[in-house]
Design a protein around this motif. Structure first.
Motif, mmCIF file in Angstrom:
data_model
loop_
_atom_site.group_PDB
_atom_site.id
_atom_site.type_symbol
_atom_site.label_atom_id
_atom_site.label_comp_id
_atom_site.label_asym_id
_atom_site.label_seq_id
_atom_site.Cartn_x
_atom_site.Cartn_y
_atom_site.Cartn_z
ATOM 1 N N ASP A 259 0.875 -1.176 0.000
ATOM 2 C CA ASP A 259 0.000 0.000 0.000
ATOM 3 C C ASP A 259 0.912 1.225 0.000
ATOM 4 O O ASP A 259 1.381 1.655 1.039
ATOM 5 N N TRP A 359 -14.737 8.814 -1.449
ATOM 6 C CA TRP A 359 -14.545 8.572 -0.029
ATOM 7 C C TRP A 359 -14.977 9.842 0.670
ATOM 8 O O TRP A 359 -14.194 10.751 0.787
ATOM 9 N N ASP A 393 -17.535 2.626 13.132
ATOM 10 C CA ASP A 393 -16.177 2.349 13.633
ATOM 11 C C ASP A 393 -15.356 1.482 12.667
ATOM 12 O O ASP A 393 -14.504 0.711 13.095
ATOM 13 N N LYS A 430 -11.883 -5.119 13.133
ATOM 14 C CA LYS A 430 -11.711 -4.414 14.408
ATOM 15 C C LYS A 430 -11.787 -5.438 15.537
ATOM 16 O O LYS A 430 -12.727 -6.224 15.617
ATOM 17 N N TRP A 460 -2.427 -2.354 13.189
ATOM 18 C CA TRP A 460 -3.190 -1.108 13.204
ATOM 19 C C TRP A 460 -3.702 -0.806 11.811
ATOM 20 O O TRP A 460 -2.931 -0.798 10.844
ATOM 21 N N TRP A 462 -7.568 0.980 9.661
ATOM 22 C CA TRP A 462 -8.653 1.968 9.806
ATOM 23 C C TRP A 462 -9.369 1.890 11.157
ATOM 24 O O TRP A 462 -9.580 2.915 11.796
ATOM 25 N N PRO A 463 -9.788 0.720 11.600
ATOM 26 C CA PRO A 463 -10.589 0.704 12.833
ATOM 27 C C PRO A 463 -9.728 0.840 14.079
ATOM 28 O O PRO A 463 -10.262 0.755 15.179
ATOM 29 N N GLY A 464 -8.405 1.022 13.930
ATOM 30 C CA GLY A 464 -7.521 0.966 15.078
ATOM 31 C C GLY A 464 -6.989 -0.459 15.180
ATOM 32 O O GLY A 464 -6.657 -1.077 14.157
ATOM 33 N N MET A 508 -7.284 -2.672 0.570
ATOM 34 C CA MET A 508 -6.330 -2.853 1.680
ATOM 35 C C MET A 508 -5.898 -4.304 1.854
ATOM 36 O O MET A 508 -5.477 -4.713 2.930
ATOM 37 N N SER A 512 -2.689 -4.129 3.920
ATOM 38 C CA SER A 512 -2.172 -2.878 4.431
ATOM 39 C C SER A 512 -2.274 -2.902 5.951
ATOM 40 O O SER A 512 -3.335 -3.174 6.496
ATOM 41 N N PHE A 514 -0.990 -0.374 8.987
ATOM 42 C CA PHE A 514 -0.366 0.942 9.119
ATOM 43 C C PHE A 514 0.909 0.918 9.965
ATOM 44 O O PHE A 514 1.821 1.685 9.724
ATOM 45 N N ASN A 515 0.928 0.073 10.958
ATOM 46 C CA ASN A 515 2.114 0.074 11.816
ATOM 47 C C ASN A 515 3.004 -1.137 11.567
ATOM 48 O O ASN A 515 3.796 -1.526 12.422
ATOM 49 N N ILE A 644 -11.112 11.714 0.592
ATOM 50 C CA ILE A 644 -12.031 12.441 1.481
ATOM 51 C C ILE A 644 -11.639 13.915 1.630
ATOM 52 O O ILE A 644 -12.491 14.763 1.883
ATOM 53 N N PRO B 223 -6.715 8.900 9.074
ATOM 54 C CA PRO B 223 -5.897 7.679 9.163
ATOM 55 C C PRO B 223 -5.389 7.227 7.801
ATOM 56 O O PRO B 223 -4.462 6.448 7.736
ATOM 57 N N MET B 228 2.367 6.649 10.914
ATOM 58 C CA MET B 228 2.450 6.270 12.307
ATOM 59 C C MET B 228 2.987 7.422 13.147
ATOM 60 O O MET B 228 2.738 7.499 14.341
ATOM 61 N N ASN B 247 -10.265 6.574 19.847
ATOM 62 C CA ASN B 247 -11.104 5.451 19.428
ATOM 63 C C ASN B 247 -11.924 4.902 20.587
ATOM 64 O O ASN B 247 -13.035 4.436 20.403
#
Lengths: 932, 519
Positions: A259, A359, A393, A430, A460, A462-464, A508, A512, A514-515, A644, B223, B228, B247
């Motif tokens: 990604d 988006w 969420d 999530k 991590w 989109w939803p955390g 994704m 993907s 993120f962390n 977005i 996000p 990060m 969150n």
């Protein structure tokens, strides 16, 4: 693009090792591959053989080689380590192929002390030669080398070893002087243990519990100057060099689904999908290599002075499993590859319409409002999309009831105009126990595991905090299917707040994270069967789309053709829907490279492709947006999308004249849906891509091999060159043949001069030509959505070639079921044939329609099948005949009376318009135009 | 064909042939080619009854209801159009004629709408009446204020005279006392304190601005940037500010959050002995800085110095040449009497310098009152001007009543508040002050002042800036309704909100339409 997020070759241990190996081979004049075969160990089994392979640097390690020749002359070469400490990943083809390829029954092997040789093919002009020492495999056609494996001696399968053993081989530093322990492998493998046992990138450490297991393979095309394929990269269709004096890039092309935020418009870096298929092409033949590997792979390409192309494939793990596709034409290669990995199935007809995405559309009333605005301005559109914000969420399937209080009613309001909705479902779940999808997946223990193999990997997105379903786990399959059911079964949660028509967008799915390292999963994560993520990374996204496709199909009985859009893909992904080129930027460069990427995807067997119109990021100026709509209207997948943070840019928001220009472009696409659908039918059979670059159309025309900014649409004869630069007033279209081409809009005939046709290309003009000899079926009535065109009449543009002939076809079916398998189709061939009088030119032209389906043996075809009856009222309302030198004397329906017609002649270009011949599209008919 | 065009659709006869000319005059075609489901004319006029020509209009008569025009792209497409209740847009027999029911339904709807407008317009006329009353009130007010200003101006004049004279008397002695090292040191301390306060305020503001930026980042970060570093910043801020993770807030898991905040507070309450805490600094520092040092100086003198029997003002005669004494005495008496009249002097016993100071205070108080009155007058004038301004509270002043009226809408996560003609705000339900979504800036820019459309939209702009985005703004879309209320809130684009609502101010009386119809 953040370079620090992604590895370069020099930051990737195995790629460093692979390139270092290639460098040593250059420096050492006595370089030769350490791998060899001992002829007595060779055991032939028709149509191939199995044998041991010995490595002179590791004599105690056993390798086994298997060479088989399949139908159509496809050669499969497999090699694995036998009885090693561990097992190399060997399941890539289980996911990529549609089945075990059939064996050839027509091979003659001869073995002598130096080589094994197979002769085969209908003309017996194919030869596969396996040299024993050093090991080298060469495919010949007519005595000419097509592909050579290990010709440069770079093949290396790193065997499994223990950390202790490998330590022994390292330097032992003495006092003041270094004492070198004899390392007999050093000349080949190098004398350092570079990143064998762990590797750190930024803050992430890959623990590599299995140690080194990379695979290096050189593949050479000594007689082909162009190579294509290995999508997905933002680069030219004809792949530039990455090494040697002609190198355009410093890094190899990389295949590692990623990604990439704001990716570069000209770069060898990896993107969202990976298809390890490469075509090599010359004016005399086309050949291809499918290297069925699922781990991270780097590919160096060097166009060498002698004229061929040398490539070097460096993969992190997996067995050697290479298919050589012998060609000899591009079309042959496409079909051979399709026989291995399948074709893109005929999609739902509506999915070829225009898709409006953003988006995000923020509420059900927003969706209704957008639909209303489209209708007020009479813009056709088939699909409205919802991105991640519909989900509470970011728990996919779960509607945010504050903004979407009535999702089913909203969907039905869209469906009332025969439109559809596509809704996003991403693979990250999530981690929340009030989320039934996560909860159930967790209970079923089908989530990807962290490196210790226990519990659930947490990352991590989109939803955390999220976890990922392991689609390699058979336990996830039925579960995934059950989620998409629109009625509840056995009390399990399912998507009852949805309809059976809803298409699914799988984003994704690289995946993907993120962390995670390089924004994806750690390579030491564990999948089903104990395989590491590194082994399966590039397949991972395909499995997600695969199971979504099956789930969407299983909603109804009998099943209907589902629509799934995926971002990540692999060889075989074409079977599960469409792809798009990901998060592009609203720049002219990205618009231009989007075309090349879609062409490359076609080469990779994945024709249902497109790029986001307008660019995902940024606010395109109106001129750019209009041009981008043309690019979209001539892409198999036609979708506008926006980030977005961007301003809204739905076409109704444009000022005049831009607004009307976009309306015209949308209507043009809709009028040409018969052409697109017919092209999809063809590719679903043959695997030949829908967008056909110059080398595919004219494989013998050297000058066209590098052209990637114009293309033909299927075999329709339409040739388009979208404008992808600002302020353009005219363009030059390359023409490979001495043939007449007609301007689609003005009917003006052109003959190429110096292989060029120059066309005006102001903002309101599209450089679109009809190749002489083509018949283009269109439906010219504007409608709100494509299903509403079902009963509209056809117009046929008959573009005569220089000898006064033309042909074309149209394929129709209900567009949503698999009724075509049972022969519920209308497939017509159109022809125009001229009778010539000696020295006097054309005497008469007979334009006719014949049944093409009757010639095939698909199902129990009946010309009066259910579908044909349902469109029995559909007329051909107009024939436009281009290329008549002079005014006809009469135009008659064969077996009928004189028709109404008009003939206009301007600048020697005659256009005959025949008004309503009152013929039905399902019938055989003929119209005769008499000139003398 | 709509009734207005029906006369154009007649054939003309040419010999034995009946012909017809396209409405744009571009072409003559056979009469039989009209409505034959084939497009002959460039302008599409030969196919008013089919879908053969693009961009055409199709007319449904809808007998029993109202005729309607639809796009030709909707004709013969297999869908029964709502607009054509007679079903004439599709092949005969396909769509039922529902004009009776549709007509009845339509009448009902119109009636309901009429009723709503009737009620609404009654409320609206009360707004107009209010505006007229307001006008009268303002006019009276302005007249009163004019008079009051006159009076206050005179008063200021008088006090200024006194203060100036008192000051000139005390200045010399005061200057002398100010040389005291204690006083000088006090001044330096004061300056230092002031500087510290200014710096402290600057820091507080900076901290608040940083906090706002970080809070904005926390609630608004995107996000998709997949960065990060941003996430770390958000988490860091949350830890520092004792906020729950964003969150978790959305999850509604507030218990833990409150506990954290509580803990933070207790920590803050632990003070070093004797040192001021933030609250005390906030409350008392200002006062300390504003201390009148001159008064302090004099008070100090009284307390520690050899008690001088006479204050400076009364003792000044000692320094004056004899010739001036008589006139001085008479002046002193008049000043003293004036001071006692105001209740600030204490006759002969009070300190004259302090008294001169008090005279100065009285003057500035009077000046302040004058300014307030002048401001009041100016505002009243402006309000009066706005009242019937088409660009302000509407040509009939119907919006005046709503000036400053605050409407709010609870969307679950946030409460949105619009104070009409003032400011729109977004207030998180999880606590915190929220963001300004913008100040009132204009009516509907797509229409002209005075047109009904002009008042259906209000723009609130230049709200708090979004992280990585524009300043927040609101488009308030209003329709006629019997209540002033907000209906929906949507963020159509990043940080651009569309809020819908109703107000009686938009319910124009029904008679308006009637007059128009008659014209």
């Amino acid at each position: 693009f953040k370079p620090s997020d992604f590895k370069t070759c020099s930051q990737s241990g195995f790629c460093r090792r692979g390139r270092a190996l290639a460098e040593r081979s250059q420096e050492l004049s006595s370089w030769h591959s350490p791998y060899s075969i001992k002829p007595p160990e060779l055991s032939p089994h028709q149509p191939g053989f199995t044998t041991n392979v010995h490595s002179s640097v590791y004599p105690n390690v056993k390798f086994v080689l298997d060479v088989i020749i399949h139908e159509e002359g496809i050669v499969r070469v497999r090699m694995d380590e036998e009885n090693g400490l561990r097992k190399r990943y060997n399941e890539a083809t289980q996911w990529a192929l549609i089945g075990e390829p059939l064996l050839s029954d027509d091979v003659l092997w001869t073995v002598d002390s130096k080589k094994a040789k197979a002769v085969y093919g209908p003309k017996k002009d194919m030869e596969l030669v396996v040299d024993f020492n050093p090991l080298k495999i060469t495919l010949f056609r007519g005595g000419v080398e097509q592909v050579v494996l290990n010709g440069r001696g770079l093949m290396h399968m790193e065997h499994f070893r223990t950390k202790e053993d490998s330590k022994l081989a390292e330097h032992i530093e003495g006092e003041g002087q270094s004492v070198l322990q004899v390392n007999s492998a050093a000349w080949f493998e190098g004398d350092t243990q570079d990143a064998f046992w762990d590797e750190t990138f930024s803050t992430w450490t890959d623990t590599k519990p299995k140690g080194p297991e990379s695979l290096s393979l050189d593949i050479t095309f000594p007689n082909h100057a162009h190579v294509y394929g290995i999508p997905q990269h933002a680069t030219n269709l004809s792949l530039p060099s990455t090494t040697g004096p002609t190198a355009r890039y410093t890094d190899p092309f990389r295949l590692y689904n990623a990604d990439v935020f704001e990716y570069l418009a000209d770069s060898p870096t990896s993107l969202y999908g990976s298809i390890p298929l490469m075509h090599a092409h010359s004016a005399t033949s086309t050949v291809a290599v499918f290297n069925a590997i699922a781990s991270e792979t780097w590919i160096d390409i060097a166009h060498v002075e002698k004229g061929g192309v040398e490539t070097h494939w460096i993969s992190e793990s997996g067995i050697l499993d290479v298919f050589l596709l012998p060609g000899p034409t591009p079309a042959d290669v496409f079909t051979q590859y399709a026989h291995l990995t399948g074709t893109a199935p005929l999609p739902a007809h509506w999915s070829l319409g225009y898709h409006q995405c953003r988006w995000n559309y923020v509420s059900s009333d927003d969706v209704r409002g957008v639909q209303d605005r489209f209708d007020e301005d009479d813009f056709p559109v088939d699909v409205f999309w919802l991105d991640i914000e519909y989900a509470e969420d970011h728990k996919y399937f779960m509607w945010n009831k504050k903004t979407f209080p009535d999702p089913v009613e909203m969907t039905k309001d869209v469906e009332a105009v025969e439109r559809k909705m596509v809704i996003i479902v991403d693979p990250h779940l999530k981690r929340s126990n009030d989320y039934p999808v996560y909860k159930r997946a967790s209970e079923l223990e089908v989530l990807v595991k962290p490196k210790n193999g226990e519990g659930e990997y947490e990352g991590w997105c989109w939803p955390g905090s999220s976890s990922w379903i392991d689609f390699f786990h058979p336990g996830s399959w039925d579960f995934w299917i059950s989620l998409f059911k629109t009625d509840t079964i056995d009390g399990q949660w399912s998507w009852t707040e949805s309809t059976n028509n809803v298409g699914i967008w799988n984003d994704m799915n690289e995946p993907s994270v993120f962390n995670g390292p390089e924004i994806t999963m750690p390579k030491d994560n564990i999948h089903y069967g104990g395989w590491e993520h590194r082994d399966v990374h590039n397949i991972n996204g395909m499995l997600f789309a695969n199971h979504t496709f099956q789930a969407a199909e299983a909603r109804t009985d009998p099943p209907r053709r589902p629509f799934v859009l995926t971002r990540a893909f692999y060889a075989g992904s074409q079977r599960f829907g469409a792809m798009w080129t990901g998060d592009n930027l609203g720049t002219w460069e990205h618009m231009a490279v989007g075309i090349k990427m879609v062409l490359a995807n076609g080469v990779g067997g994945m024709p249902f492709a497109g790029s986001d119109i307008g660019g995902f990021f940024g606010n395109p100026e109106p001129e750019m947006l209009v041009r981008w709509y043309v690019v979209g209207a001539f892409s198999p997948f036609f979708r506008a999308h926006a980030h977005i943070d961007t301003k809204r840019r739905e076409p109704y928001l444009l000022e005049e004249p831009y607004k009307s220009l976009v309306r015209d472009i949308l209507r043009l696409r809709y009028s040409m849906l018969p052409v697109w659908y017919t092209a999809f039918r063809e590719t679903s059979e043959s695997g030949v891509p829908i967008l056909r670059p110059q080398y595919v159309m004219f494989p013998k025309d050297d000058a066209g091999f590098g052209i990637d900014d114009q293309f033909y649409v299927g075999s329709s004869g339409l040739l388009v060159k979208p404008v992808t630069e600002k302020g353009v007033k005219e363009v030059s279209v390359y023409i490979a043949e001495d043939q007449v081409y007609y301007d689609y809009f003005t009917n003006q005939p052109h003959r190429p001069k110096n292989r060029q046709i120059t066309l005006p290309a102001n903002l309101d003009q599209i450089p679109l030509l009809i190749r002489g000899g083509s018949i283009i079926p269109t439906r010219e009535r504007p409608r709100r959505s494509s299903p509403l065109m079902k009963h509209d009449p056809f117009t046929l543009r008959v573009a005569l070639d220089t000898s006064g002939n033309a042909r074309g076809e149209v394929y129709l079916d209900d567009g949503e079921t698999y009724g075509y398998d049972k022969g519920n189709v209308v497939w017509r061939g159109f022809g125009a044939e001229s009778t010539k009088r000696k020295g006097k030119g054309i005497g008469a032209v007979r334009i006719s329609s014949v049944d093409l389906a009757v010639r095939t043996q698909v199902g129990a075809y009946d010309p009066k099948n259910e579908f044909a009856r349902s469109v029995g009222d559909v007329r051909v309302e107009k024939l436009v005949v281009l290329g008549l030198g002079k005014k006809p004397l009469s135009v008659v329906l064969e077996g009928g009376s004189e028709l109404e017609w008009e003939f206009a002649s301007k600048d020697g270009a005659g256009v005959l318009v025949i008004k309503d011949p009152a013929v039905r599209v399902v019938d055989d008919w003929a119209v005769v135009v008499k000139l003398e | 064909v709509p009734p207005s065009l029906i006369s154009k659709y007649v054939p003309s006869t040419k010999g034995s042939r009946q012909t017809w000319t396209c409405l744009d005059g571009s072409k003559e075609i056979a009469w039989s080619a009209v409505n034959d489901d084939y497009c002959d004319c460039q302008d599409g006029s030969d196919e008013p009854g089919s879908s053969a020509c693009p961009n055409n209009k199709f007319y449904c008569r809808n007998e029993g209801h109202i005729g309607a025009t639809i796009q030709s792209s909707h004709v013969n497409d297999g869908l029964c159009e709502q607009e054509c209740c007679d079903g004439s847009d599709e092949l005969p027999g396909m769509c039922p004629n529902t004009c009776q029911e549709v007509g009845a339904e339509h009448k009902k709807k119109m009636e309901a709408e009429r009723k709503l407008r009737k009620t609404g317009s009654k409320i609206r006329s009360s707004y107009i009446a209010y505006a007229h009353k307001e006008k009268k009130r303002l006019e009276t007010l302005i007249a009163d204020l004019v008079k009051e200003i006159e009076t206050r101006e005179k008063e200021v004049e008088r006090l200024r005279d006194i203060a100036e004279r008192a000051e000139s008397l005390s200045a010399a002695e005061l200057e002398h006392k100010k040389q005291s090292p204690l006083y000088q040191s006090l001044l330096v301390h004061n300056t230092a304190l002031k500087s510290l306060q200014t710096e402290h305020k600057k820091h507080l503001e900076r901290e608040k601005a940083l906090g706002d930026i970080l809070t904005s980042l926390r609630t608004g970060y995107n996000p998709n940037y997949q960065d990060m570093a941003v996430l770390e910043a958000v988490r860091g801020w949350e830890a520092l500010a004792g906020l729950p993770h964003i969150n978790d807030v959305r999850k509604g898991d507030d218990g833990e959050a409150d506990a954290t905040t509580e803990k933070q507070k207790t920590e803050d309450d632990v003070e070093d002995e004797g040192l001021w805490n933030a609250a005390k600094i906030e409350k008392e520092l200002d006062q300390l800085i504003k201390t009148d040092h001159v008064t302090l100086l004099l008070e100090h003198d009284q307390l520690v110095g050899p008690a001088s029997a006479q204050s400076l003002l009364l003792d000044i005669s000692a320094y004056l040449p004899d010739a001036l004494l008589p006139s001085y005495y008479s002046f002193r008496d008049s000043v003293l009497s004036a001071l006692s009249v105001f209740g600030i002097g204490h006759g002969g016993t009070s300190d004259t310098s302090a008294e001169s100071n008090r005279a100065r205070v009285a003057l500035s108080d009077a000046e302040h009152s004058l300014k307030l009155t002048q401001d009041e007058q100016r505002t009243a004038n402006e309000d009066l001007m706005d009242l019937f301004d088409p660009d302000g509270f509407g040509p009939e002043g119907e919006w005046k009543k709503l000036d400053g009226t605050c409407l709010s809408k609870d969307t679950g996560e946030y409460t949105y508040e619009v104070c009409l003609f003032d400011e729109a705000r977004q207030i998180p339900k999880s606590g915190g002050s929220g963001f300004s979504l913008g100040k009132f800036s204009s009516w509907n820019k797509a229409a002209r002042p005075g047109e009904p459309e002009y008042y259906t939209r209000q723009h609130y702009t230049q709200g708090a800036k979004c992280w990585n985005g524009p300043h927040r703004s609101v488009e308030l879309v209003l329709t006629c309704g019997t209540e002033n209320t907000l209906l929906t809130v949507a963020e159509m684009e990043k940080c651009e909100y569309q809020i819908t609502g109703t107000t009686p101010a938009l319910c124009r009386p029904l008679e308006d339409e009637h007059t128009k119809d008659e014209l």
